[in-house]
Write a protein that holds these residues in place. Sequence first.
Motif, short mmCIF file in Angstrom:
data_model
loop_
_atom_site.label_atom_id
_atom_site.label_comp_id
_atom_site.label_asym_id
_atom_site.label_seq_id
_atom_site.Cartn_x
_atom_site.Cartn_y
_atom_site.Cartn_z
N TYR A 1 -3.16 6.69 -1.24
CA TYR A 1 -4.48 6.22 -0.82
C TYR A 1 -5.26 7.32 -0.11
CZ TYR A 1 -3.30 1.31 -1.79
OH TYR A 1 -2.96 0.13 -2.38
N VAL A 2 -4.55 8.06 0.76
CA VAL A 2 -5.20 9.14 1.52
C VAL A 2 -5.74 10.20 0.57
CG1 VAL A 2 -4.68 11.09 3.03
CG2 VAL A 2 -4.11 8.77 3.75
N PRO B 1 0.82 -1.22 0.00
CA PRO B 1 0.00 0.00 0.00
C PRO B 1 0.85 1.27 0.00
CG PRO B 1 -0.04 -1.07 2.16
CD PRO B 1 0.71 -1.98 1.24
N ASP B 2 0.41 2.25 -0.80
CA ASP B 2 1.05 3.57 -0.82
C ASP B 2 0.12 4.50 -0.03
OD1 ASP B 2 1.79 6.19 -1.37
OD2 ASP B 2 2.34 5.76 -3.44
N PHE C 1 -0.09 1.83 13.89
CA PHE C 1 -0.09 3.03 13.05
C PHE C 1 1.31 3.26 12.47
CE2 PHE C 1 -3.94 4.17 15.42
CZ PHE C 1 -4.69 4.80 14.45
N ASP C 2 2.31 3.04 13.32
CA ASP C 2 3.70 3.29 12.95
C ASP C 2 4.16 2.32 11.85
OD1 ASP C 2 6.11 4.66 13.19
OD2 ASP C 2 6.90 3.21 14.64
N LEU C 3 3.76 1.05 11.99
CA LEU C 3 4.12 0.03 10.98
C LEU C 3 3.69 0.46 9.59
CD1 LEU C 3 3.12 -3.53 12.31
CD2 LEU C 3 5.39 -2.77 11.61
N LEU C 4 2.53 1.11 9.50
CA LEU C 4 1.98 1.50 8.21
C LEU C 4 2.43 2.89 7.76
CD1 LEU C 4 -1.56 -0.01 8.55
CD2 LEU C 4 -0.04 -0.37 6.62
N GLY C 5 3.22 3.57 8.58
CA GLY C 5 3.74 4.87 8.17
C GLY C 5 2.81 6.04 8.45
N GLY D 1 -5.31 -3.33 0.94
CA GLY D 1 -3.97 -3.91 1.04
C GLY D 1 -3.29 -3.72 2.38
N LEU D 2 -3.96 -3.00 3.29
CA LEU D 2 -3.33 -2.75 4.60
C LEU D 2 -3.22 -4.04 5.40
CD1 LEU D 2 -5.13 0.48 5.87
CD2 LEU D 2 -3.07 0.30 4.49
#
Lengths: 142, 117
Positions: free
Chosen positions: A102-103, A97-98, B91-95, A110-111
């Motif tokens: 996405y935001v 995921p980017d 949250f941190d894992l996903l940036g 994909g998360l």
Amino acid sequence: MASNQKYYHITVKSTTENLAVIRDFVKDAAADCGCDNSTIDKIILAVDEASTNIIKYAYNYRSDKDIEVKVKFDKKNFAVEIFDNGNSFNPANYKEPDLEKYVKEKRVGGLGIFLIKKSCDEVKYEILKNKTNKVTLIKKIK
Amino acid sequence: MAEFNVSTRNIGSVDIIELKGYLDAHTAPQLEKTFNELINSKKFKVVVNFDKLSYISSAGLGVFMAYVETMRENNGDIKFTNLQDKVYNIFDLLGFPMLYEFFTQENEAVKKFGEAE
């Protein structure tokens, strides 16, 4: 199989309500295994994400299907196998995921798989002969 | 069944969402509903207080991703405060810290909106 291997199993219907049941089941098994809290949290998250994906994508939110979860562990590895009979997942189609993109596009996706990969040491997807899908999540025990 | 509760209150022009319990694919729709209600009432400055949240999965994270741009387009934002370490770690894992502001105290998060005005 080593004789000191322990084994647990549960089958639940494919409702999001049952995610809590699956989490509690895996938490108890991981606690019985003697995993530390941080390892338990990672296992719970990975199993939740994999089960959520089964409900959403394999079964398209149909709530009358089965999700079977098996846990096996020995001194080295904690392994969770999750089975469903819905649409198969092809990991080759997975893209990381980017978040920024996405935001901006107000979308998600994909998360869950990303978190599964980050939380486990090994992840394996298989389609068994009877069309059952199997995902195996392995966490090494420190 | 997983325990989960969303409640809202406001401090000036900032709305506080308080989360409690387990935020997963089963409970995330309750949080979506809260965000939709805020947007319908044209309230775009949101602080989410995680003090009593014990668990989050990607279904919960996805809610914040889906709504933050709408808030920002309307001169608002979603800011996070009082996260337990194990929740912050996800949250941190996903940036998320690259794209969202995290605080340890609710009043600091609220104050940040005031500074932007």
